[in-house]
Design a protein around this motif. Structure first.
Motif, PDB file in Angstrom:
ATOM      1  N   THR A  39       0.724  -1.649   0.345  1.00  0.00           N
ATOM      2  CA  THR A  39       0.387  -0.044   0.283  1.00  0.00           C
ATOM      3  C   THR A  39       1.099   1.504   0.180  1.00  0.00           C
ATOM      4  N   VAL A  40       0.602   2.076  -1.211  1.00  0.00           N
ATOM      5  CA  VAL A  40       1.554   3.411  -1.284  1.00  0.00           C
ATOM      6  C   VAL A  40       0.520   4.596  -1.883  1.00  0.00           C
ATOM      7  N   ARG A  41       1.198   5.657  -1.546  1.00  0.00           N
ATOM      8  CA  ARG A  41       0.062   6.850  -1.091  1.00  0.00           C
ATOM      9  C   ARG A  41      -0.362   7.186  -2.564  1.00  0.00           C
ATOM     10  N   GLY A  42      -1.978   6.860  -2.580  1.00  0.00           N
ATOM     11  CA  GLY A  42      -2.146   7.683  -4.122  1.00  0.00           C
ATOM     12  C   GLY A  42      -2.688   6.010  -5.399  1.00  0.00           C
ATOM     13  N   GLY A  43      -1.971   5.115  -4.067  1.00  0.00           N
ATOM     14  CA  GLY A  43      -2.390   3.360  -4.835  1.00  0.00           C
ATOM     15  C   GLY A  43      -3.163   3.294  -4.137  1.00  0.00           C
ATOM     16  N   GLN A  44      -3.578   1.363  -4.872  1.00  0.00           N
ATOM     17  CA  GLN A  44      -4.953   0.958  -4.234  1.00  0.00           C
ATOM     18  C   GLN A  44      -5.400   1.062  -3.152  1.00  0.00           C
ATOM     19  N   PRO A  45      -6.040   1.372  -2.218  1.00  0.00           N
ATOM     20  CA  PRO A  45      -6.763   0.875  -0.809  1.00  0.00           C
ATOM     21  C   PRO A  45      -6.732  -0.567  -0.215  1.00  0.00           C
ATOM     22  N   PRO A  46      -6.655  -1.043   1.049  1.00  0.00           N
ATOM     23  CA  PRO A  46      -6.832  -2.341   0.745  1.00  0.00           C
ATOM     24  C   PRO A  46      -8.612  -2.335   0.829  1.00  0.00           C
ATOM     25  N   LEU A  47      -8.624  -3.756   1.235  1.00  0.00           N
ATOM     26  CA  LEU A  47     -10.321  -4.035   1.072  1.00  0.00           C
ATOM     27  C   LEU A  47     -10.895  -3.092   1.660  1.00  0.00           C
ATOM     28  N   ASP A  48     -10.583  -3.398   3.087  1.00  0.00           N
ATOM     29  CA  ASP A  48     -11.739  -2.940   4.080  1.00  0.00           C
ATOM     30  C   ASP A  48     -11.503  -1.680   4.272  1.00  0.00           C
ATOM     31  N   GLY A  49     -10.544  -1.113   3.190  1.00  0.00           N
ATOM     32  CA  GLY A  49     -10.198   0.244   3.571  1.00  0.00           C
ATOM     33  C   GLY A  49      -9.265   1.094   5.098  1.00  0.00           C
ATOM     34  N   ALA A  50      -8.898   0.133   5.514  1.00  0.00           N
ATOM     35  CA  ALA A  50      -7.454   0.442   7.076  1.00  0.00           C
ATOM     36  C   ALA A  50      -6.726   1.571   6.302  1.00  0.00           C
ATOM     37  N   ALA A  51      -6.388   2.137   7.129  1.00  0.00           N
ATOM     38  CA  ALA A  51      -5.311   3.085   6.677  1.00  0.00           C
ATOM     39  C   ALA A  51      -3.839   2.830   6.872  1.00  0.00           C
ATOM     40  N   GLY A  52      -3.479   3.071   6.177  1.00  0.00           N
ATOM     41  CA  GLY A  52      -1.507   3.564   6.332  1.00  0.00           C
ATOM     42  C   GLY A  52      -0.845   2.924   4.875  1.00  0.00           C
ATOM     43  N   THR A  53       0.163   3.828   4.939  1.00  0.00           N
ATOM     44  CA  THR A  53       1.279   3.289   3.869  1.00  0.00           C
ATOM     45  C   THR A  53       2.485   3.445   3.965  1.00  0.00           C
ATOM     46  N   VAL A  54       3.533   2.664   2.875  1.00  0.00           N
ATOM     47  CA  VAL A  54       4.377   2.603   3.533  1.00  0.00           C
ATOM     48  C   VAL A  54       5.354   3.215   3.800  1.00  0.00           C
ATOM     49  N   ASP A  55       4.276   5.022   2.210  1.00  0.00           N
ATOM     50  CA  ASP A  55       5.827   5.815   2.913  1.00  0.00           C
ATOM     51  C   ASP A  55       4.661   6.925   4.056  1.00  0.00           C
ATOM     52  N   ASP A  56       3.999   6.703   4.995  1.00  0.00           N
ATOM     53  CA  ASP A  56       3.200   7.017   5.897  1.00  0.00           C
ATOM     54  C   ASP A  56       4.237   6.852   7.194  1.00  0.00           C
ATOM     55  N   THR A  57       4.121   5.357   6.909  1.00  0.00           N
ATOM     56  CA  THR A  57       5.619   4.609   7.975  1.00  0.00           C
ATOM     57  C   THR A  57       6.511   5.198   8.094  1.00  0.00           C
ATOM     58  N   CYS A  67      16.080   6.658  10.299  1.00  0.00           N
ATOM     59  CA  CYS A  67      15.592   7.238   9.035  1.00  0.00           C
ATOM     60  C   CYS A  67      14.877   5.989   7.870  1.00  0.00           C
ATOM     61  N   GLY A  68      13.874   6.362   7.394  1.00  0.00           N
ATOM     62  CA  GLY A  68      12.968   5.481   7.330  1.00  0.00           C
ATOM     63  C   GLY A  68      12.682   5.360   5.401  1.00  0.00           C
ATOM     64  N   ILE A  69      12.700   4.503   4.715  1.00  0.00           N
ATOM     65  CA  ILE A  69      13.153   4.561   3.689  1.00  0.00           C
ATOM     66  C   ILE A  69      11.894   3.256   3.040  1.00  0.00           C
ATOM     67  N   ALA A  70      11.220   4.366   1.854  1.00  0.00           N
ATOM     68  CA  ALA A  70       9.419   3.412   1.518  1.00  0.00           C
ATOM     69  C   ALA A  70      10.380   2.161   0.911  1.00  0.00           C
ATOM     70  N   ALA A  71       9.732   1.186   0.723  1.00  0.00           N
ATOM     71  CA  ALA A  71      10.139   0.492  -0.171  1.00  0.00           C
ATOM     72  C   ALA A  71       9.302  -0.821  -0.386  1.00  0.00           C
ATOM     73  N   PRO A  72       8.140   0.014  -1.022  1.00  0.00           N
ATOM     74  CA  PRO A  72       7.103  -1.100  -2.333  1.00  0.00           C
ATOM     75  C   PRO A  72       7.604  -2.270  -2.388  1.00  0.00           C
ATOM     76  N   CYS A  73       6.833  -3.399  -1.742  1.00  0.00           N
ATOM     77  CA  CYS A  73       6.763  -4.540  -2.204  1.00  0.00           C
ATOM     78  C   CYS A  73       5.873  -5.439  -1.998  1.00  0.00           C
ATOM     79  N   ASP A  74       5.385  -6.200  -2.656  1.00  0.00           N
ATOM     80  CA  ASP A  74       4.432  -7.296  -3.398  1.00  0.00           C
ATOM     81  C   ASP A  74       5.565  -8.654  -2.655  1.00  0.00           C
ATOM     82  N   HIS A  75       5.052  -9.433  -0.995  1.00  0.00           N
ATOM     83  CA  HIS A  75       6.358 -10.471  -1.016  1.00  0.00           C
ATOM     84  C   HIS A  75       5.474 -12.090  -1.248  1.00  0.00           C
TER      85      HIS A  75
END
Length: 292
Positions: A39-57, A67-75
């Motif tokens: 989940t990234v800012r501006g991307g598709q939110p979770p099905l239940d709409g839960a808040a939070g993205t890798v960018d926010d964290t 030092c926070g580094i957003a690293a989008p990854c589908d595990h």
């Protein structure tokens, strides 16, 4: 100087929930944290709409002094995971900590409704649960641990933490109330045990860590409350913030003798008393034992 200054970490599944709580606590300890998730800012939110993205964290990690580094990854995509670890090795030269908090089970629509029912009476068959809890839970932990172990064995240090669920005093023998959930959580604990056996001769550690009843975004949403008003909800009595788990991870990562705990299933509430940390409200919630 913060306890984890100069240490590098990957928090897999750090957009929200347990993973976000861990990442925030590591940021407060001064670590460099790669926050992964889909989940990234501006991307598709979770099905239940839960808040939070890798960018926010990641931004919160930095705000707290790390030092926070957003690293989008589908595990569930092995190529993306391999690329993630290659990136960390290239940019940091080492990996000190991996926290496996990826968990697709919370997105299974029938999980709450099926809790406590025999598997043959559940709304959805085992295939749906397998995809949510193993394909998007246990398997990501296995693949990430493989890559982390290779780096840690070569450098002669490091720690892998699998987020699991266990009971105090009976860490493998009590049924958790849902067949696939139980099987998945025990698998995560056993994965840590086996990895610990293989890493121990190389000076690196692996363990499983169990929080209690966490006030994640989804849990607060379910109870119709928020972090400022949760005390008004009886169903959240004795609960803990995700950062309580994070502070346990930070304490373990900073412990020069963590190898003595390798292979174990540890409880956050017990570690709080051993290491002397508290939850964000200054309390030390004991290990949570729900009625079954």
């Amino acid at each position: 100087m913060a306890a984890l200054h100069g240490r590098s970490a990957i928090v897999a599944g750090g957009s929200r929930g347990a993973g976000a709580g861990v990442a925030r606590a590591l940021g407060s300890a001064g670590a460099t944290v790669y926050v992964t998730g889909r989940t990234v800012r501006g991307g598709q939110p979770p099905l239940d709409g839960a808040a939070g993205t890798v960018d926010d964290t990641a931004a919160e990690v930095t705000r707290r002094g790390g030092c926070g580094i957003a690293a989008p990854c589908d595990h569930t995509d092995d190529a993306q995971v391999e690329g993630l670890f290659a990136r960390v090795q290239q940019e940091q030269g080492r990996l000190d900590l991996l926290v496996n908090a990826v968990w697709g089970g919370n997105e299974l629509p029938s999980l709450q409704a099926d809790w406590g029912r025999p598997c043959w009476q559940q709304q959805q068959g085992p295939a749906a649960g397998w995809e949510a809890m193993f394909t998007a839970g246990v398997r990501p932990a296995l693949i990430a641990s493989y890559h982390a172990a290779r780096l840690m064995a070569a450098q002669g240090s490091g720690l892998v933490v699998n987020v699991t669920y266990a009971f105090p005093g009976d860490k493998a023998g009590t049924y958790l109330g849902h067949l696939l959930y139980d099987l998945a959580k025990v698998s995560l604990s056993r994965l840590a045990f086996g990895l610990a056996e293989e890493l121990r001769p190389h000076g690196a550690a692996a363990l499983a860590l169990s929080p209690g009843h966490m006030r994640t975004e989804r849990v607060l949403q379910h109870f119709g409350t928020d972090e400022q008003h949760w005390q008004e909800e009886p169903g959240l009595a004795g609960s803990e913030s995700p950062e309580y788990l994070g502070r346990a991870v930070a304490a373990l990562a900073a412990d020069p003798n963590v190898l003595r705990r390798s292979g174990q299933v540890l409880l956050v509430g017990e570690l709080a008393r051993q290491y002397g940390f508290t939850d964000i409200d200054g309390t030390q919630p004991p290990p949570f034992v729900p009625p079954l």
